[in-house]
Design an enzyme around this catalytic site. Structure first.
Site, PDB file in Angstrom:
ATOM      1  N   GLY A  74      -3.472   4.463   2.919  1.00  0.00           N
ATOM      2  CA  GLY A  74      -3.601   3.094   3.398  1.00  0.00           C
ATOM      3  C   GLY A  74      -2.287   2.336   3.372  1.00  0.00           C
ATOM      4  N   GLY A 121       0.829  -1.198   0.000  1.00  0.00           N
ATOM      5  CA  GLY A 121       0.000   0.000   0.000  1.00  0.00           C
ATOM      6  C   GLY A 121       0.856   1.236   0.000  1.00  0.00           C
ATOM      7  N   GLU A 122       0.840   1.973   1.089  1.00  0.00           N
ATOM      8  CA  GLU A 122       1.588   3.224   1.246  1.00  0.00           C
ATOM      9  C   GLU A 122       1.226   4.218   0.144  1.00  0.00           C
ATOM     10  OE1 GLU A 122       5.559   2.468   3.649  1.00  0.00           O
ATOM     11  OE2 GLU A 122       5.675   1.514   1.679  1.00  0.00           O
ATOM     12  N   HIS A 123      -0.075   4.390  -0.054  1.00  0.00           N
ATOM     13  CA  HIS A 123      -0.556   5.381  -1.018  1.00  0.00           C
ATOM     14  C   HIS A 123      -2.010   5.710  -0.718  1.00  0.00           C
ATOM     15  CE1 HIS A 123      -1.653   1.535  -3.092  1.00  0.00           C
ATOM     16  NE2 HIS A 123      -2.796   2.192  -3.268  1.00  0.00           N
ATOM     17  N   ALA A 124      -2.509   6.726  -1.395  1.00  0.00           N
ATOM     18  CA  ALA A 124      -3.924   7.087  -1.361  1.00  0.00           C
ATOM     19  C   ALA A 124      -4.389   7.260  -2.796  1.00  0.00           C
ATOM     20  CB  ALA A 124      -4.128   8.367  -0.557  1.00  0.00           C
TER      21      ALA A 124
END
Length: 317
Positions: free
Chosen positions: A278, A230-233
Site C-alpha cells: 500500500g 505507506g510503501e509497505h505491506a
C-alpha cells in the site's frame, strides 16, 4: 547465439560482454565493465570499469556510465541522461569509493534526466525527461520535475504493457456498498452519508462493513503534498483507511496488478488485507487520514522492501 557486435569505431577493452549485445559508433568501454546479453549501447557512450549492466538493457546516445553504476535487466536509459557518482567533486581528488547508484529491472529514465549519486531507481519506475533525481525512487513510481517528485504510479498488471497508469477506481459513482478493485481481496467502500442542516453524518459498522474489529488506530496529517506514505505491506495485519478530511490517493498492489483509489470524502474507505503493498500520496494540504488496524503494532509484521514482497507473494513481475 551470435557474439557481441562491436562497431569498428568503438574502443571496447572489456571481454565481459554478453551474446547478441550491440555496441555502436564511438563508444568507449573500460576493461572491467560487465555488460549482459542482448544489450544495445548507442553511439557516443562511455562505460567505466566498476559498472554492471544487465541483460536486454538499452542505453541511448550520449550517456556516460560512471564507476559505481549497477543497471538491471530490461532497463531503458534515454539519450543524454547524466549520471553522477561524487557529491563533492574536485579536480584530481578522488574519494576512496564512489557512491553506488542502482537502477533496478524494467526501470526507464527519460532523455536528459540527471541522476544524483547514491540513489536507487526502483523496479519498473519511470523517470521523466529532464527530471533531476535527488532521492531514491520507489518501485513503479513516476517522477518528474526538478527536484523530481512522484506524480503517479505505473500499471504492473500482467495484462498491461507496464506503460499505463494504474486503473483509477471511482467509487464516487457508487451508492452505499462495497466493490472489489481488482487487486487481490482489496475492496473500496462507500458508507451511509446523511446530510443535515445541523451537520452531516457518515457511519460504518465493524465486522459488517469493515471486515475486522480494530485493536489500533492512527492518524496521518500535515503531509507535504509531494510526499508519499505507506510503501509497505503486512504479513498478518489488516488495515482500513478513511480520509476523514481533505483527500489522498491510495495505490494497492498484490504483486501482479495495481489499482489507485481516491479517498476524497469522509464516507469513502478502502480495505487492505495482509500481503497487499500500500502507498498513499497526492495528499491535499488539509488531509487527515484515519487508519484502523486489526492488530497492535508489531515491527516484525511489516514488509518494507518491495523485492522481499515480490518473493513472499511469489510474483514474477
Amino acid at each position: 547465439m551470435p557474439n557481441p557486435t562491436i562497431h569498428p569505431s568503438a574502443d571496447v577493452k572489456s571481454s565481459n560482454i554478453g551474446q547478441n549485445t550491440r555496441v555502436w559508433q564511438y563508444v568507449v568501454v573500460f576493461p572491467d565493465a560487465v555488460i549482459g546479453a542482448d544489450v544495445n549501447i548507442c553511439s557516443h557512450c562511455l562505460i567505466e570499469n566498476d559498472v554492471v549492466i544487465g541483460d536486454r538493457t538499452t542505453i541511448k546516445s550520449g550517456v556516460y556510465v560512471w564507476d559505481g553504476l549497477r543497471i538491471g535487466n530490461d532497463v531503458f536509459i534515454g539519450p543524454n541522461v547524466t549520471f553522477t557518482n561524487d557529491k563533492f567533486p574536485r579536480s584530481k581528488i578522488y574519494p576512496e569509493t564512489f557512491l553506488p547508484t542502482v537502477i533496478h529491472d524494467k526501470a526507464s529514465i527519460g532523455g536528459g534526466a540527471v541522476i544524483l549519486p547514491g540513489v536507487t531507481i526502483g523496479i519498473g519506475a519511470m523517470v521523466g525527461a529532464g527530471a533531476v533525481v535527488t532521492k531514491s525512487v520507489p518501485p513503479y513510481a513516476i517522477v518528474t520535475g526538478s527536484p523530481a517528485r512522484i506524480t503517479g504510479y505505473v500499471e504492473n498488471s500482467t495484462a498491461s504493457d507496464n506503460s499505463e497508469k494504474p486503473k483509477l477506481v471511482e467509487n464516487a459513482e457508487l451508492q452505499e456498498g462495497i466493490t472489489r478493485v481488482g487487486v487481490g481481496e482489496v475492496t473500496s467502500h462507500s458508507f451511509k452519508y446523511v446530510a443535515d442542516m445541523r451537520g452531516d453524518l457518515s457511519v460504518g459498522e465493524f465486522e459488517k462493513e469493515i471486515p475486522f474489529i480494530p485493536k489500533r488506530y492512527f492518524l496521518v496529517f500535515n503531509v507535504p503534498s509531494q510526499k508519499t506514505r505507506g510503501e509497505h505491506a503486512h504479513h498478518k495485519c489488516h488495515q482500513f483507511l478513511i480520509c476523514v478530511k481533505g483527500s489522498c490517493a491510495v495505490v494497492v498492489d498484490d504483486g501482479q496488478s495495481r489499482a489507485e483509489v481516491m479517498l476524497d470524502a469522509p464516507n469513502k474507505g478502502i480495505y487492505l488485507p495482509p500481503l497487499i503493498w500500500g502507498i498513499q500520496y497526492k495528499y491535499s494540504e488539509d488531509a487527515v487520514l484515519l487508519v484502523f488496524t486489526s492488530d497492535y503494532y508489531d515491527a516484525a509484521d511489516y514488509i518494507r522492501d518491495y523485492s522481499d514482497f515480490l518473493k513472499i507473494t511469489g510474483s514474477k513481475n
